[in-house]
Design an enzyme around this catalytic site. Structure first.
Site, PDB file in Angstrom:
ATOM      1  N   LYS A 140       0.872  -1.184   0.000  1.00 18.69           N
ATOM      2  CA  LYS A 140       0.000   0.000   0.000  1.00 18.69           C
ATOM      3  C   LYS A 140       0.903   1.226   0.000  1.00 18.69           C
ATOM      4  O   LYS A 140       1.780   1.375   0.853  1.00 18.69           O
ATOM      5  CB  LYS A 140      -0.905  -0.009   1.240  1.00 18.69           C
ATOM      6  CG  LYS A 140      -1.881   1.153   1.259  1.00 18.69           C
ATOM      7  CD  LYS A 140      -1.316   2.301   2.067  1.00 18.69           C
ATOM      8  CE  LYS A 140      -2.032   3.599   1.752  1.00 18.69           C
ATOM      9  NZ  LYS A 140      -1.561   4.707   2.607  1.00 18.69           N
ATOM     10  N   GLY A 198      -4.083  11.107  -1.499  1.00 20.17           N
ATOM     11  CA  GLY A 198      -4.718  12.222  -0.782  1.00 20.17           C
ATOM     12  C   GLY A 198      -4.162  13.598  -1.104  1.00 20.17           C
ATOM     13  O   GLY A 198      -4.909  14.510  -1.468  1.00 20.17           O
ATOM     14  N   ASP A 248      -5.800   2.377   2.855  1.00 13.74           N
ATOM     15  CA  ASP A 248      -5.348   1.368   3.834  1.00 13.74           C
ATOM     16  C   ASP A 248      -6.390   0.258   3.952  1.00 13.74           C
ATOM     17  O   ASP A 248      -6.061  -0.927   3.966  1.00 13.74           O
ATOM     18  CB  ASP A 248      -5.146   2.010   5.220  1.00 13.74           C
ATOM     19  CG  ASP A 248      -3.904   2.889   5.261  1.00 13.74           C
ATOM     20  OD1 ASP A 248      -2.806   2.349   5.089  1.00 13.74           O
ATOM     21  OD2 ASP A 248      -4.036   4.114   5.445  1.00 13.74           O
ATOM     22  N   LYS A 279      -4.928   3.073  10.693  1.00 10.92           N
ATOM     23  CA  LYS A 279      -3.863   2.283  10.052  1.00 10.92           C
ATOM     24  C   LYS A 279      -3.704   0.934  10.742  1.00 10.92           C
ATOM     25  O   LYS A 279      -3.647  -0.111  10.104  1.00 10.92           O
ATOM     26  CB  LYS A 279      -2.527   3.040  10.130  1.00 10.92           C
ATOM     27  CG  LYS A 279      -2.340   3.990   8.973  1.00 10.92           C
ATOM     28  CD  LYS A 279      -0.885   4.220   8.689  1.00 10.92           C
ATOM     29  CE  LYS A 279      -0.676   5.233   7.588  1.00 10.92           C
ATOM     30  NZ  LYS A 279      -1.632   5.230   6.508  1.00 10.92           N
TER      31      LYS A 279
END
Length: 283
Positions: free
Chosen positions: A30, A66, A183, A242
């Site tokens: 990720k 983001g 995530d 997370k």
């Protein structure tokens, strides 16, 4: 530091048991945050992924974006708003998210992997009905909670020898597109694929007892310890979602989950192919 040929050979021999352990296995990476903005770091991350792919490890790259979404929204005069760390996404924002994630970022990562000598194919959660969602919360608008993952598009791409690069956009029953937290998406995808490991690249060196002191890094956390660490405030703020994603991945059958500092060049290789280990491993 220039290595002699003998030292280079030593490095490769040292990595051999790790390569043997991971060959043929699926690893989900990720990728997001600052490691994505800095060109030199981006090059290092993509280099790691190509190398792993060439030695027979099946790497799936799941990315967010983001900062670039916020930048694009600012460019059209739209303010970014967040609730509990998730972006409030109205219909116009959902369009921009799709454009930035599935378009600009996804294709630039595919292109970079290919420049370095890998072969990659870009996918989004819309392709092949991969990520089906429902709205998380009416206040957030088009932000999706995953209800179903169809791994076939990813497996087909891996089967053909390509690196799948997945942008985290999902769809609902009516075909609307939704923004999904990267995530969360990576954890669900890793679980469905039966991945050996999930590696989450972040902007910190891992989970620390004192968030301002890197020397307090916790190298290994078992899922059963996490609630206590949350109660003690060791896991707080932005680390909570997370860590929840790491736990979710383990519960769904992923063997190991790593939180790594994406600001360290070649963090993935150091974590996977050496004894050192540089982040936090969840088991």
């Amino acid at each position: 530091m220039e290595l002699s040929n003998a030292q280079r050979a030593q490095v490769l021999i040292h990595a051999l048991p790790y390569i043997q352990k991971y060959t043929g296995k699926i690893i989900v990476v990720k990728y997001g945050g600052n490691a994505m903005i800095n060109d030199e770091l981006k090059q290092a991350v993509m280099g790691d992924i190509v190398l792993l792919s060439l030695i027979g490890i099946r790497v799936v790259l799941v990315h967010g974006g983001g900062p670039e979404i916020s930048e694009m929204l600012a460019r059209i005069g739209k303010k970014s708003e967040f609730i509990d760390g998730l972006r409030v996404t109205d219909a116009e924002t959902a369009e921009i998210v799709q454009m930035v994630l599935a378009g600009k970022i996804n294709k630039s990562l595919v292109s970079l992997l290919q420049q370095i000598g890998g072969t990659a194919i870009g996918l989004s959660g819309l392709d092949g009905g991969m990520l089906k969602v429902k709205p998380i919360d009416a206040r957030l608008g088009f932000v999706g909670e995953i209800t179903d993952v169809n791994p076939k598009p990813i497996l087909d791409v891996l089967e053909q020898g390509y690196i799948p690069v997945v942008s985290t956009i999902g769809f609902d029953e009516e075909g609307n597109s939704y923004n999904i937290n990267a995530d969360t998406a990576a954890a669900r995808i890793a679980g469905v694929l039966g991945a050996e490991s999930l590696i989450s690249m972040t902007d910190i060196c891992g989970l620390m007892r004192d968030k301002d002191d890197p020397s307090t890094l916790i190298p290994k956390v078992s899922v059963s310890e996490a609630p206590g660490l949350m109660r003690d405030g060791v896991i707080s703020g932005g680390m909570i979602p997370k860590v929840e994603c790491c736990i979710e991945a383990i519960r769904r059958g992923v063997q190991k989950v790593f939180i790594l500092d994406g600001r360290i060049p070649h963090a993935i290789l150091i974590e996977m192919l050496t004894d050192e280990g540089i982040g936090t491993m969840f088991v």
